[in-house]
Write a protein that holds these residues in place. Structure first.
Motif, short mmCIF file in Angstrom:
data_model
loop_
_atom_site.label_atom_id
_atom_site.label_comp_id
_atom_site.label_asym_id
_atom_site.label_seq_id
_atom_site.Cartn_x
_atom_site.Cartn_y
_atom_site.Cartn_z
N ASP A 242 0.83 -1.21 0.00
CA ASP A 242 0.00 0.00 0.00
C ASP A 242 0.86 1.26 0.00
O ASP A 242 0.58 2.23 -0.72
CB ASP A 242 -0.91 0.00 1.23
N VAL A 243 1.90 1.25 0.81
CA VAL A 243 2.76 2.43 0.93
C VAL A 243 3.49 2.71 -0.38
O VAL A 243 3.54 3.86 -0.85
CB VAL A 243 3.76 2.27 2.08
N GLU A 244 4.02 1.68 -0.99
CA GLU A 244 4.78 1.89 -2.23
C GLU A 244 3.86 2.36 -3.35
O GLU A 244 4.23 3.26 -4.13
CB GLU A 244 5.53 0.61 -2.61
N ALA A 245 2.66 1.79 -3.43
CA ALA A 245 1.70 2.24 -4.45
C ALA A 245 1.29 3.69 -4.20
O ALA A 245 1.18 4.49 -5.14
CB ALA A 245 0.48 1.33 -4.45
N LYS A 246 1.09 4.03 -2.95
CA LYS A 246 0.70 5.40 -2.58
C LYS A 246 1.73 6.41 -3.03
O LYS A 246 1.39 7.44 -3.65
CB LYS A 246 0.51 5.48 -1.07
N TRP A 247 3.00 6.13 -2.74
CA TRP A 247 4.03 7.13 -3.05
C TRP A 247 4.36 7.19 -4.53
O TRP A 247 4.65 8.26 -5.06
CB TRP A 247 5.26 6.89 -2.19
N ARG A 248 4.27 6.08 -5.23
CA ARG A 248 4.50 6.14 -6.68
C ARG A 248 3.39 6.96 -7.34
O ARG A 248 3.65 7.73 -8.27
CB ARG A 248 4.61 4.74 -7.27
N LYS A 249 2.18 6.78 -6.87
CA LYS A 249 1.06 7.57 -7.40
C LYS A 249 1.26 9.05 -7.10
O LYS A 249 1.08 9.91 -7.97
CB LYS A 249 -0.25 7.08 -6.83
N ARG A 250 1.66 9.36 -5.87
CA ARG A 250 1.83 10.76 -5.50
C ARG A 250 2.98 11.40 -6.27
O ARG A 250 2.88 12.54 -6.71
CB ARG A 250 2.06 10.89 -3.99
N TRP A 251 4.08 10.65 -6.44
CA TRP A 251 5.21 11.19 -7.21
C TRP A 251 4.77 11.50 -8.64
O TRP A 251 5.14 12.53 -9.21
CB TRP A 251 6.35 10.18 -7.25
N ALA A 252 3.99 10.59 -9.23
CA ALA A 252 3.53 10.79 -10.61
C ALA A 252 2.59 11.99 -10.71
O ALA A 252 2.74 12.83 -11.62
CB ALA A 252 2.85 9.53 -11.13
N GLU A 253 1.64 12.07 -9.80
CA GLU A 253 0.66 13.16 -9.86
C GLU A 253 1.28 14.52 -9.61
O GLU A 253 0.87 15.53 -10.21
CB GLU A 253 -0.46 12.90 -8.85
N SER A 254 2.26 14.58 -8.74
CA SER A 254 2.91 15.86 -8.42
C SER A 254 4.09 16.17 -9.34
O SER A 254 4.71 17.22 -9.21
CB SER A 254 3.40 15.84 -6.97
N LYS A 255 4.37 15.23 -10.28
CA LYS A 255 5.53 15.36 -11.17
C LYS A 255 6.80 15.63 -10.36
O LYS A 255 7.62 16.50 -10.69
CB LYS A 255 5.30 16.47 -12.20
N ALA A 256 6.94 14.85 -9.30
CA ALA A 256 8.05 15.04 -8.37
C ALA A 256 9.40 14.83 -9.03
O ALA A 256 10.41 15.39 -8.58
CB ALA A 256 7.90 14.08 -7.19
N HIS A 257 9.44 14.03 -10.10
CA HIS A 257 10.72 13.71 -10.72
C HIS A 257 11.00 14.52 -11.99
O HIS A 257 11.98 14.27 -12.68
CB HIS A 257 10.79 12.22 -11.04
N SER A 258 10.12 15.47 -12.28
CA SER A 258 10.36 16.34 -13.43
C SER A 258 11.46 17.34 -13.07
O SER A 258 11.47 17.91 -11.99
CB SER A 258 9.08 17.09 -13.81
N THR A 259 12.36 17.55 -14.01
CA THR A 259 13.51 18.41 -13.77
C THR A 259 13.29 19.79 -14.39
O THR A 259 12.73 19.90 -15.48
CB THR A 259 14.78 17.77 -14.39
N ALA A 260 13.72 20.81 -13.68
CA ALA A 260 13.66 22.18 -14.21
C ALA A 260 14.77 22.35 -15.24
O ALA A 260 15.87 22.84 -14.94
CB ALA A 260 13.81 23.19 -13.07
N MET A 261 14.49 21.92 -16.49
CA MET A 261 15.52 21.86 -17.51
C MET A 261 16.02 23.24 -17.93
O MET A 261 17.18 23.40 -18.31
CB MET A 261 15.01 21.10 -18.74
N ASP A 262 15.16 24.23 -17.89
CA ASP A 262 15.56 25.57 -18.34
C ASP A 262 16.20 26.39 -17.23
O ASP A 262 16.57 27.54 -17.44
CB ASP A 262 14.35 26.31 -18.92
N LYS A 263 16.31 25.79 -16.03
CA LYS A 263 17.01 26.45 -14.92
C LYS A 263 17.98 25.45 -14.30
O LYS A 263 17.77 24.96 -13.19
CB LYS A 263 16.00 26.94 -13.87
N PRO A 264 19.04 25.13 -15.03
CA PRO A 264 19.93 24.04 -14.59
C PRO A 264 20.59 24.31 -13.24
O PRO A 264 20.69 23.41 -12.41
CB PRO A 264 20.96 23.92 -15.71
#
Length: 805
Positions: A9-31
């Motif tokens: 449950d915990v792992e599914a919860k956090w993978r969903k939250r990371w995806a929804e919040s775009k937690a792993h998206s990088t600020a490419m134009d502000k390196p």
């Protein structure tokens, strides 16, 4: 009572939250303080990621998460090296089109990659088999073509009759195709080559400043194989204009050259062979043509050959030298001809003894003759070498080179062992080579506006592979076209590109994977490249890693890149084996991670892989220890939910343990020593095991240390501790050097260099106090009894040594 950790449950919860919040998206134009962390992408040639993939990806993600917490703007993309023979073979085996089977495999593997819990930025996803990608692979081919670095030449190649394509030397194992096991033959084909040899010196020089493993640098240096020597021209006797060009690293032995050997496929063989020997020469050529180059140059190979009936003239002695052909000489290496010096080369010596050819001793270690019943291949002083007799090897090399240059019969030169990169493949599933063959205009580049040259979909691959031609050649609608220059009838090139071309530039595409105005976004490439950390297998040292370096150097020279090396830092993971053999889909011994993730969860499985041993060593797969990591996860879950004992920790012993752990884990993660870092966390958990409550300080610092290894568990505990932001947006903890300082130290005690005991003393103890205490250690006291102490030595923090007599 704290319930058991509900990892699913915990792992599914956090993978969903990371995806929804775009937690792993990088600020490419502000390196900013950027860090480009990359692992070598995988082949979707099967339908599952195996444990070897996890061993590459999850520890690399742990390191990247650690760097994110240190304040870096991290970029961790992922994609698929989707073209190639493995994917095509898999598709044929499954009876589907490669595009369908590859897409299905990618969908499965993307789900599995998500299960790793990595910070992959899927907005920067790359699939090398899509037209949007291979359009630019074709574009870059044409960049090299216009630079004169992509050329089409006739060359002998390794040919797999089953896979019906060219194989690189590295893909031939004991004379058989690595993938299907079929005996490999030699075949003369007109192929496309990238002139990587033009960058030999730059490739060698660039290694000096790279933070790469020394063994990998050495492998590349040896593969390039730089040799200094001389090219020498040997006139063919009885002709006015025919000469045989030979490169040698030992021009000083020229006086001992008594015969010549040509590769059986050398262009002059047919011209110099006399009628008397023609039948035997032709039979020998057929025999050697059935062998691979690797078989021909094997050290254990029995020496064979045939005399051609022709002779060459030694340019310094003017003696006639019989010209032989032998399979240990390769047309593709050097000039395809050697001057044989049996007195100074073991291979030539064995050949001469077998066929009764003349042997002359021309080098001696001490300047004295030692006879011709042995070969001396070292340096020393010259014998039987005309005016150079008695001189050192170094002087003779220089003198003979000058003499040949003055006579126009030779020159000093440098040659390389490696060869130009053959990029032609006779298969379907690859990027079509964007060249049109016109009877009037020759080889013509496909205009950029017509790219990509699309793969035809209406093809029967199984039937096409049964013919001794490229599959694309069976599709008339693809082959027949018009010349862009003259408008006349023409034919498309029917080969596809080696998949190493796709992977030679993919890291440039990631920073703006949807860019439409070129192969890569130049502004983002300038900001984010070179790659800061690249992790992958050492087996790629002389192919992918070398090809990527060449590609970047060439694109730099074309004015497309502001740098000339692709990867600043390189590290290799070890190899995970199964039953002692490398784990791979082609061997059928790949172990899927899915069942372990289902039973234990992602955090436990990725941590277990890191805990197995040193990351750069790998090892044979065993799941015998995974339950220990599962118990550790459960213990941490309970421990870090103990009641609060206050905001600050007051127990100095706990504070000291905590800060020593921070120091150790930080140092271990910097060096990718994941196994010892996890051991330190276990020691910290053990040190806290008897506590009935925890301070906020200890709780939060422990969670932060745990986060890179078990990201789902850490996020859950961090939230339960009352934090709203992700733990990965918190700062990696610093340690207090004062708290890490040891109060005591253990010293070894030796008598005359032999260890006789040890002593625990205060760090502040002076030498006299240390020596006095050391003399009283029982075992030491016995070895000092009745002896005169000549000298007493204290090495602070390490050892006490007594010298006695």
């Amino acid at each position: 009572m704290i319930p058991r950790y509900p990892f699913k449950d915990v792992e599914a919860k956090w993978r969903k939250r990371w995806a929804e919040s775009k937690a792993h998206s990088t600020a490419m134009d502000k390196p900013g303080k950027k860090l480009y962390s990359l692992t070598m992408f995988s082949y979707p040639s099967g339908d599952n990621l195996h444990i070897g993939h996890w061993y590459n990806f999850s520890p690399a993600d742990t390191w990247t998460r650690f760097k994110k917490m240190q304040g870096y703007n991290t970029f961790e993309p992922q994609g698929f090296d989707a073209f190639g023979m493995p994917a095509e073979n898999y598709a044929i085996k499954q009876g589907v089109h490669p595009a369908r089977s590859t897409a299905a495999n990618i969908a499965t593997m993307r789900r599995q990659l998500d299960g790793i819990g990595a910070m992959y930025d899927w907005s920067s996803y790359v699939d090398t088999s899509t037209p949007e990608y291979y359009k630019w692979t074709q574009y870059l081919f044409l960049v090299l073509f216009k630079m004169g670095l992509a050329v089409r030449e006739e060359a002998p190649v390794n040919w797999c009759p089953s896979c019906r394509t060219v194989l690189a030397n590295e893909q031939v194992i004991d004379g058989h195709c690595e993938r299907c096991g079929t005996a490999v033959t030699q075949k003369e084909l007109r192929q496309w080559f990238f002139k990587i040899t033009s960058y030999a010196e730059q490739l060698l020089a660039g290694l000096e400043d790279l933070d790469w493993p020394q063994r990998t640098k050495l492998m590349q240096r040896n593969w390039i194989g730089r040799s200094e020597g001389a090219n020498i021209m040997f006139p063919v006797a009885g002709t006015d204009d025919r000469v045989i060009d030979v490169f040698t690293t030992r021009p000083d032995t020229l006086y001992g050259a008594t015969y010549m050997v040509l590769a059986p496929e050398h262009r002059l063989v047919g011209e110099i062979t006399t009628d008397e020997f023609k039948e035997k020469v032709l039979a020998y050529q057929a025999q050697s043509g059935a062998q691979t180059e690797l078989e021909r140059i094997s050290q254990g190979q029995v020496k064979t050959g045939e005399f051609t009936g022709g002779y060459a003239l030694n340019p310094v002695t003017n003696h006639e030298m019989p010209i032989w052909i032998a399979d240990y000489v390769l047309a593709s290496y050097g000039t395809g001809a050697i001057m044989a010096v049996p007195g100074s080369d073991q291979r030539d010596f064995e050949f001469a003894r077998k066929f009764g050819l003349e042997i002359v001793e021309v080098v001696s270690p001490d300047g004295q003759p030692h006879g011709i019943d042995q070969c001396y291949s070292g340096t020393g002083r010259a014998l039987n070498s005309g005016e150079f007799t008695g001189q050192t090897t170094e002087k003779v090399m220089a003198g003979i080179s000058r003499m040949l240059e003055a006579k126009g019969q030779g020159k000093r030169s440098v040659q390389y062992r490696f060869r130009d990169w053959c990029v032609s493949r006779q298969r379907y599933w690859g990027a079509p080579i964007p060249i049109i063959h016109c009877p009037q205009c020759g080889e013509v580049a496909v205009p950029e506006k017509e790219l990509p040259v699309l793969l035809p979909e209406d093809i029967d691959l199984a039937a096409a592979r049964g013919k001794d031609i490229s599959p694309l050649a069976t599709v008339e609608s693809f082959v027949n076209t018009t010349c862009p220059d003259c408008g006349g009838n023409a034919r498309r090139d029917t080969d596809t590109m080696d998949t190493f071309v796709d992977s030679a530039w993919y890291f440039l595409r990631y920073v703006d994977a949807g860019y439409k105005d070129g192969p890569f976004n130049p502004q983002r490439v300038a900001a984010w490249l070179p790659v800061d950390m690249y992790i992958g297998g050492a087996e790629h040292a002389t192919m992918h890693l070398l090809y990527a370096r060449f590609f970047v150097m060439a694109l730099h020279d074309a004015g497309l890149l502001p740098f000339s090396e692709p990867f600043k830092t390189l590290r290799h993971q070890g190899i995970i084996t199964a039953g002692g053999a490398k784990m791979s889909k082609s061997r059928g011994n790949a172990v899927s991670a899915d069942s372990f993730v289902e039973k234990y969860g992602t955090d436990v499985f990725r941590s277990y892989l890191m805990f197995m041993g040193p990351y750069d060593e790998g090892g044979d797969w065993s799941d015998s220890g995974i339950t220990g990591l599962s118990r550790f996860q459960e213990r941490v879950w309970r421990l870090l939910q103990l009641p609060d004992s206050g905001s600050e920790e007051s127990d100095q012993s706990i504070l000291r343990l905590l800060h020593v752990t921070i120091r150790s884990v930080t140092a271990d993660l910097e060096q990718l020593r994941f196994n010892t870092a996890i051991s330190r966390l276990m020691e910290l958990a053990n040190g806290l095991a008897r506590r009935e409550s925890l301070s906020v300080q200890v709780r939060e610092l422990f969670i932060q240390l745990l986060a890179p290894f078990m990201p789902h568990l850490a996020e859950e505990l961090w939230e339960l501790a009352g934090n709203r932001q992700s733990v990965f947006n918190s700062d990696w903890p610093d340690y207090d050097p004062e708290l890490c300082r040891e109060d005591t130290v253990t010293l070894g005690i030796t008598v005359n260099g032999k260890r006789r005991g040890e002593l625990v003393v205060a760090v502040t103890s002076d030498d006299e106090a240390v020596l006095a205490s050391a003399r009283e250690v029982a075992a030491v006291k016995r070895h000092l009894a009745g002896k005169e102490i000549v000298r007493e030595i204290v090495v602070p923090g390490r050892i006490v040594n007594f010298v006695v007599r």
